[in-house]
Scaffold this motif. Sequence first.
Motif, mmCIF file in Angstrom:
data_model
loop_
_atom_site.group_PDB
_atom_site.id
_atom_site.type_symbol
_atom_site.label_atom_id
_atom_site.label_comp_id
_atom_site.label_asym_id
_atom_site.label_seq_id
_atom_site.Cartn_x
_atom_site.Cartn_y
_atom_site.Cartn_z
ATOM 1 N N LEU A 41 0.802 -1.225 0.000
ATOM 2 C CA LEU A 41 0.000 0.000 0.000
ATOM 3 C C LEU A 41 0.835 1.276 0.000
ATOM 4 O O LEU A 41 0.394 2.298 -0.523
ATOM 5 N N PHE A 42 2.053 1.215 0.602
ATOM 6 C CA PHE A 42 2.811 2.450 0.790
ATOM 7 C C PHE A 42 4.278 2.341 0.391
ATOM 8 O O PHE A 42 4.708 3.009 -0.546
ATOM 9 N N ARG A 43 5.074 1.560 1.103
ATOM 10 C CA ARG A 43 6.522 1.630 0.926
ATOM 11 C C ARG A 43 6.989 1.264 -0.473
ATOM 12 O O ARG A 43 7.897 1.895 -1.016
ATOM 13 N N GLU A 44 6.414 0.227 -1.058
ATOM 14 C CA GLU A 44 6.836 -0.204 -2.392
ATOM 15 C C GLU A 44 5.924 0.331 -3.493
ATOM 16 O O GLU A 44 6.229 0.173 -4.677
ATOM 17 N N ALA A 45 4.816 0.932 -3.121
ATOM 18 C CA ALA A 45 3.869 1.448 -4.113
ATOM 19 C C ALA A 45 4.421 2.713 -4.750
ATOM 20 O O ALA A 45 5.009 3.552 -4.073
ATOM 21 N N ARG A 46 4.225 2.829 -6.034
ATOM 22 C CA ARG A 46 4.751 3.975 -6.779
ATOM 23 C C ARG A 46 3.735 4.393 -7.826
ATOM 24 O O ARG A 46 2.864 3.617 -8.219
ATOM 25 N N THR A 47 3.869 5.601 -8.306
ATOM 26 C CA THR A 47 3.064 6.063 -9.433
ATOM 27 C C THR A 47 3.614 5.420 -10.698
ATOM 28 O O THR A 47 4.774 5.628 -11.050
ATOM 29 N N ALA A 48 2.789 4.639 -11.362
ATOM 30 C CA ALA A 48 3.225 3.919 -12.563
ATOM 31 C C ALA A 48 3.117 4.815 -13.787
ATOM 32 O O ALA A 48 2.168 5.581 -13.935
ATOM 33 N N ASN A 49 4.105 4.692 -14.668
ATOM 34 C CA ASN A 49 4.119 5.453 -15.913
ATOM 35 C C ASN A 49 3.998 4.576 -17.147
ATOM 36 O O ASN A 49 3.771 5.077 -18.240
ATOM 37 N N THR A 50 4.163 3.265 -16.972
ATOM 38 C CA THR A 50 3.901 2.306 -18.046
ATOM 39 C C THR A 50 3.123 1.151 -17.449
ATOM 40 O O THR A 50 3.189 0.881 -16.241
ATOM 41 N N PHE A 51 2.393 0.456 -18.327
ATOM 42 C CA PHE A 51 1.537 -0.639 -17.883
ATOM 43 C C PHE A 51 1.620 -1.799 -18.866
ATOM 44 O O PHE A 51 1.886 -1.599 -20.056
ATOM 45 N N THR A 52 1.356 -2.999 -18.376
ATOM 46 C CA THR A 52 1.197 -4.142 -19.276
ATOM 47 C C THR A 52 -0.169 -4.015 -19.946
ATOM 48 O O THR A 52 -0.965 -3.131 -19.610
ATOM 49 N N ASP A 53 -0.458 -4.923 -20.871
ATOM 50 C CA ASP A 53 -1.767 -4.883 -21.533
ATOM 51 C C ASP A 53 -2.798 -5.771 -20.839
ATOM 52 O O ASP A 53 -3.899 -5.974 -21.353
ATOM 53 N N GLU A 54 -2.461 -6.294 -19.657
ATOM 54 C CA GLU A 54 -3.432 -7.110 -18.913
ATOM 55 C C GLU A 54 -4.636 -6.245 -18.522
ATOM 56 O O GLU A 54 -4.475 -5.189 -17.906
ATOM 57 N N PRO A 55 -5.842 -6.682 -18.882
ATOM 58 C CA PRO A 55 -7.013 -5.835 -18.607
ATOM 59 C C PRO A 55 -7.326 -5.701 -17.124
ATOM 60 O O PRO A 55 -6.974 -6.571 -16.317
ATOM 61 N N VAL A 56 -7.986 -4.614 -16.774
ATOM 62 C CA VAL A 56 -8.544 -4.418 -15.435
ATOM 63 C C VAL A 56 -10.034 -4.710 -15.557
ATOM 64 O O VAL A 56 -10.736 -4.079 -16.348
ATOM 65 N N THR A 57 -10.506 -5.666 -14.771
ATOM 66 C CA THR A 57 -11.874 -6.147 -14.931
ATOM 67 C C THR A 57 -12.873 -5.321 -14.124
ATOM 68 O O THR A 57 -12.494 -4.613 -13.179
ATOM 69 N N GLU A 58 -14.130 -5.461 -14.474
ATOM 70 C CA GLU A 58 -15.204 -4.834 -13.696
ATOM 71 C C GLU A 58 -15.199 -5.363 -12.271
ATOM 72 O O GLU A 58 -15.469 -4.620 -11.325
ATOM 73 N N GLU A 61 0.923 16.932 -22.801
ATOM 74 C CA GLU A 61 1.690 16.143 -23.768
ATOM 75 C C GLU A 61 2.409 14.962 -23.129
ATOM 76 O O GLU A 61 2.383 13.849 -23.643
ATOM 77 N N GLY A 62 3.047 15.189 -21.973
ATOM 78 C CA GLY A 62 3.782 14.108 -21.314
ATOM 79 C C GLY A 62 2.897 13.010 -20.743
ATOM 80 O O GLY A 62 3.376 11.899 -20.476
ATOM 81 N N ASN A 63 1.619 13.294 -20.573
ATOM 82 C CA ASN A 63 0.687 12.301 -20.031
ATOM 83 C C ASN A 63 -0.097 11.563 -21.112
ATOM 84 O O ASN A 63 -0.802 10.603 -20.814
ATOM 85 N N GLN A 64 0.025 12.001 -22.356
ATOM 86 C CA GLN A 64 -0.763 11.387 -23.425
ATOM 87 C C GLN A 64 -0.400 9.933 -23.718
ATOM 88 O O GLN A 64 -1.301 9.087 -23.784
ATOM 89 N N PRO A 65 0.896 9.590 -23.871
ATOM 90 C CA PRO A 65 1.211 8.199 -24.226
ATOM 91 C C PRO A 65 0.746 7.191 -23.176
ATOM 92 O O PRO A 65 0.174 6.149 -23.510
ATOM 93 N N LYS A 66 0.958 7.492 -21.886
ATOM 94 C CA LYS A 66 0.568 6.524 -20.854
ATOM 95 C C LYS A 66 -0.943 6.431 -20.714
ATOM 96 O O LYS A 66 -1.481 5.370 -20.407
ATOM 97 N N THR A 67 -1.641 7.545 -20.951
ATOM 98 C CA THR A 67 -3.099 7.511 -20.891
ATOM 99 C C THR A 67 -3.662 6.751 -22.090
ATOM 100 O O THR A 67 -4.688 6.079 -21.990
ATOM 101 N N ALA A 68 -2.984 6.815 -23.219
ATOM 102 C CA ALA A 68 -3.419 6.107 -24.416
ATOM 103 C C ALA A 68 -3.252 4.598 -24.289
ATOM 104 O O ALA A 68 -3.982 3.834 -24.924
ATOM 105 N N THR A 69 -2.308 4.156 -23.433
ATOM 106 C CA THR A 69 -1.979 2.730 -23.395
ATOM 107 C C THR A 69 -2.332 2.028 -22.080
ATOM 108 O O THR A 69 -2.235 0.808 -22.015
ATOM 109 N N ALA A 70 -2.709 2.748 -21.049
ATOM 110 C CA ALA A 70 -3.063 2.100 -19.777
ATOM 111 C C ALA A 70 -4.275 1.196 -19.981
ATOM 112 O O ALA A 70 -5.182 1.525 -20.752
ATOM 113 N N PRO A 71 -4.338 0.058 -19.298
ATOM 114 C CA PRO A 71 -5.488 -0.843 -19.456
ATOM 115 C C PRO A 71 -6.820 -0.198 -19.090
ATOM 116 O O PRO A 71 -7.841 -0.487 -19.699
ATOM 117 N N LEU A 72 -6.807 0.680 -18.094
ATOM 118 C CA LEU A 72 -8.030 1.357 -17.679
ATOM 119 C C LEU A 72 -7.672 2.771 -17.241
ATOM 120 O O LEU A 72 -6.633 2.985 -16.605
#
Length: 196
Positions: free
Chosen positions: A13-30, A72-83
């Motif tokens: 939740l905290f110590r190892e958690a980070r803001t991610a800038n790239t993601f795999t293509d694994e979907p996030v489910t409902e 501009e710097g947020n466009q690529p990661k927003t375009a490719t994040a699973p959700l």
Amino acid sequence: MSLALDAAAQDLLFREARTANTFTDEPVTEEQVQAIYDLVKYGPTAFNNSPLRVTLVRSPEARERLVRHMAEGNQPKTATAPLVAILSVDNEFHEELPKLFPHFPAAKDAFFSERPVREQAAALNGALQAGYFIVGVRAAGLAAGPMTGFDFAGVQKEFLDDDHTPLMVVNIGKPGEDAWFPRSPRLEYDEVITTV
């Protein structure tokens, strides 16, 4: 003194958690999103006003519309994040108070009859709930990439209405390759905590 939460959960939740800038293509489910909400809905807000609203951007067409409003710097990661989730606040949250604060139904009119008061309360309590949401994403074993680098007016016009104010956009998914920037420093205990 140790915390009640075990070390692995603290790390998740905290110590190892980070803001991610790239993601795999694994979907996030409902189901994952439902589990996140079912956990974080218990986080406290004033009068239990719960102003946060979440718009999930799933369709390619909606994603394209959102990316146009991102910095501009947020466009690529927003375009490719699973959700992608647009977190906003409902400035008419007071209409739900008879349900959410049933032991004092008059709170709706006694405290929140004026729009500027509601907007201030929604901004503060929505920000609290956004923090809970990010921790909830982490609790689901996912990474969150919260951002405020976007055209707020454009996102509001494109996805919301005049009663909803955007707070942030959050990319969600499993972290991808080179997902993390180096960890930035934090203030020490005695730089933050004072006793009077």
